[in-house]
Design an enzyme around this catalytic site. Structure first.
Site, short mmCIF file in Angstrom:
data_model
loop_
_atom_site.label_atom_id
_atom_site.label_comp_id
_atom_site.label_asym_id
_atom_site.label_seq_id
_atom_site.Cartn_x
_atom_site.Cartn_y
_atom_site.Cartn_z
N ARG A 9 -13.97 60.08 -5.26
CA ARG A 9 -15.06 60.88 -4.70
C ARG A 9 -15.11 60.67 -3.18
O ARG A 9 -15.25 59.53 -2.72
CB ARG A 9 -16.38 60.45 -5.34
CG ARG A 9 -17.61 61.06 -4.72
CD ARG A 9 -18.89 60.65 -5.48
NE ARG A 9 -20.04 61.28 -4.88
CZ ARG A 9 -20.95 60.65 -4.13
NH1 ARG A 9 -20.89 59.35 -3.92
NH2 ARG A 9 -21.96 61.32 -3.60
N HIS B 94 -22.61 64.72 3.00
CA HIS B 94 -23.00 63.30 2.97
C HIS B 94 -23.49 62.95 4.38
O HIS B 94 -22.92 62.13 5.06
CB HIS B 94 -21.81 62.44 2.52
CG HIS B 94 -22.18 61.07 2.03
ND1 HIS B 94 -21.83 60.59 0.79
CD2 HIS B 94 -22.87 60.08 2.63
CE1 HIS B 94 -22.27 59.34 0.65
NE2 HIS B 94 -22.91 59.01 1.76
N GLU C 98 -27.50 62.33 -2.08
CA GLU C 98 -28.76 61.65 -1.76
C GLU C 98 -29.63 62.43 -0.78
O GLU C 98 -29.91 61.96 0.34
CB GLU C 98 -28.48 60.24 -1.21
CG GLU C 98 -27.69 59.37 -2.17
CD GLU C 98 -27.50 57.94 -1.67
OE1 GLU C 98 -27.82 57.65 -0.51
OE2 GLU C 98 -27.03 57.10 -2.46
N ASN D 234 -26.83 57.77 -8.22
CA ASN D 234 -26.51 56.59 -7.41
C ASN D 234 -27.57 55.53 -7.65
O ASN D 234 -28.77 55.81 -7.52
CB ASN D 234 -26.50 56.93 -5.91
CG ASN D 234 -25.35 57.87 -5.54
OD1 ASN D 234 -24.53 58.22 -6.38
ND2 ASN D 234 -25.30 58.27 -4.29
N TYR E 228 -28.52 51.27 -6.99
CA TYR E 228 -28.20 49.95 -6.44
C TYR E 228 -29.15 48.87 -6.92
O TYR E 228 -28.73 47.78 -7.29
CB TYR E 228 -28.20 50.01 -4.90
CG TYR E 228 -27.03 50.81 -4.38
CD1 TYR E 228 -25.80 50.20 -4.13
CD2 TYR E 228 -27.13 52.18 -4.19
CE1 TYR E 228 -24.71 50.93 -3.69
CE2 TYR E 228 -26.04 52.93 -3.74
CZ TYR E 228 -24.83 52.30 -3.50
OH TYR E 228 -23.75 53.02 -3.07
N GLU F 79 -22.36 56.44 -7.47
CA GLU F 79 -22.31 55.26 -6.58
C GLU F 79 -22.97 54.08 -7.27
O GLU F 79 -24.05 54.22 -7.87
CB GLU F 79 -23.06 55.49 -5.26
CG GLU F 79 -22.32 56.33 -4.26
CD GLU F 79 -23.08 56.48 -2.94
OE1 GLU F 79 -23.84 55.56 -2.56
OE2 GLU F 79 -22.91 57.53 -2.31
#
Ligand code: IFM
Length: 455
Positions: free
Chosen positions: A76, A120, A165, A294, A296, A360
């Site tokens: 990606r 992005h 995002e 995504n 985290y 991600e």
């Protein structure tokens, strides 16, 4: 737990143009908002810029060879809008397109599927000068760019993601101002969020018009797992507000063609949302083929106030963020894989029939190459292992997760943190541009070869 993943699971890694490409002024690329922002004193640590980054623009062969050695099935990356369509309007930049043609060809030859993200965060500066994402025209320009990129590259690229995002683009870019273009204006941030949604919807139409029906069209969101400190109504309401302006501001228009009523109420003192025009929500909710997620870390929230300027219009005056207990990464983000499992089950329940891709997930640590040239990163391996296990559990629990893209392939330009934070599974010595696969790259290669975790 079944440690193996379903057959056909997509094992990927992810990067983004401004974070790795460099060659900022080559072959007709024009400045983006990140070129301007990173040159503004005090905005990026150490005064770092993406001018050279990981020099990927000149090292595509070497980097694709690294991907092949890890065994990636998918890669990606993002297209730099100011390379593909310099200044954000008008004809395509042929040299910019040639770069992505070459990248896609190298990938295909290596047996790796290209997965392209159209945006992005590198908005052409000229479009910011004309008002940027708070202006509707930027969404219209984006749809033109999407169509032009699809016409040129659609024969080689089978998965297209409109935005990466949009929460960060809207609320870090125009709300708190810690990202480019660095504006701090709640109302502008909410307008930006809507126009990013609109850009997505208009681009889906442009992509569908230009591409064969077999092509996958997607959107990537960084969804927030906001956990209330206690079950008091005040803390629960704090989590609800974060969910509204962090998640449902995108999920509801895209998947249900509506604005969240509570978000409209929470932000009534800031805007009447009259910038949402008739037909916008229909355009935004054009069906897509998968959702990119995504993740985290989760957030712990309670009733209170956040610092101003904030990335949370409508929530900041009612919410404070608390440090979660437990280990942290070099970003000071808590390590808690249970949040990923929780998020995937939520999406299983709320978006039945929508395939999910983890686009991600990864961690920054203070890695260095030892005198023997090895990079030992046991904390990253533990982080990845725990998060992949959470994905596997979610699949067992019925979440339709089709792939996992590790962030990131290479150490890179980590936005306002510059080069100080290393997310790569491949170490980059930025002075020599030497690449050294870290232990985590070897570990990921084994996971891919095995088709699952070492259990
Ligand atoms: O580096 C970023 C990426 O560009 C977007 N998602 C989060 C990553 C880590 O901060």
């Amino acid at each position: 737990m079944n440690a193996l993943f379903p057959a056909g699971f997509r094992w990927g890694s992810a990067t983004a143009a401004y974070q790795i490409e460099g060659a900022a002024a080559e072959d007709g690329r024009t400045p983006s908002i990140w070129d301007t922002f990173s040159r503004t004193p005090g905005k990026v640590r150490n005064g770092d810029t993406g001018d050279i980054a990981a020099d990927h623009y000149h090292r595509v062969r070497e980097d694709v060879a690294l991907m092949k050695s890890v065994g990636l099935t998918d890669y990606r990356f993002s297209l730099a809008w100011p390379r593909v369509q310099p200044t954000g309007r008008g004809p395509a930049g042929q040299k910019g397109l040639d770069f992505y043609r070459c990248l896609a060809d190298e990938l295909l030859e290596a047996g790796i599927r290209p997965v392209a993200t159209l945006y992005h965060w590198d908005l052409p500066q000229e479009l910011e000068d004309a008002g940027g994402w708070p202006e509707r025209a930027t969404a219209e320009r984006f749809a033109e760019y999407a169509g032009l990129a699809a016409e040129a590259l659609g024969d080689r690229i089978g998965t297209w993601t409109t935005l990466n995002e949009p929460w960060c683009a809207a609320f870090l870019g125009y709300g708190s101002g810690v990202h480019a273009p660095g504006r701090a204006d709640d109302q502008a941030a909410l307008r930006a969020a809507h126009h990013l949604n609109l850009a997505h919807g208009l681009a889906v139409r442009a992509l569908r018009d230009a591409l064969p029906t077999t092509v996958e069209v997607s959107l990537t969101l960084n969804l927030h797992v906001a956990r209330p400190l206690t079950d008091t109504p005040q803390d629960v309401d704090a989590a609800r507000r974060i969910d509204a302006v962090g998640n449902r501001i995108f999920l509801d228009p895209v998947f249900h063609g509506r604005l969240p009523a509570d978000l409209v109420a929470d932000t009534a003192h800031l805007t009447d949302w009259s910038f949402v025009r008739d037909g916008d929500l229909t355009a935004i909710s054009a069906p897509i083929d998968s959702l990119g997620v995504n993740y985290y870390s989760p957030a712990l929230v309670a009733a209170g106030r956040s610092e101003s300027p904030s990335a949370w219009p409508g929530a900041a005056d009612h919410v404070r963020f608390l440090p979660a207990p437990g280990p942290r990464t070099a970003m000071d983000w808590p390590v808690d894989a249970s949040g990923l499992h929780e998020l995937l089950l939520r999406l299983r329940d709320e978006l039945p029939g929508v395939p999910l891709l983890i686009t991600e997930n990864g961690a920054a640590y203070d890695d260095y190459a030892d005198p023997e040239g090895a990079v030992h990163d046991p904390e990253r391996v533990a982080y990845l292992d725990a998060h992949l296990a959470a994905v596997r559990r979610a699949i067992d629990d019925g979440a339709d997760v089709r792939g996992y893209f590790l962030w990131s392939l290479l150490d890179n330009f980590e936005w306002a943190y510059g080069y100080g934070k290393r997310f790569g599974i491949v170490h980059v010595d930025f002075a020599s541009q030497r690449r050294t696969p870290k232990d985590s790259a070897h570990w990921y290669a084994e996971v891919i070869a095995r088709g699952g975790l070492p259990r």
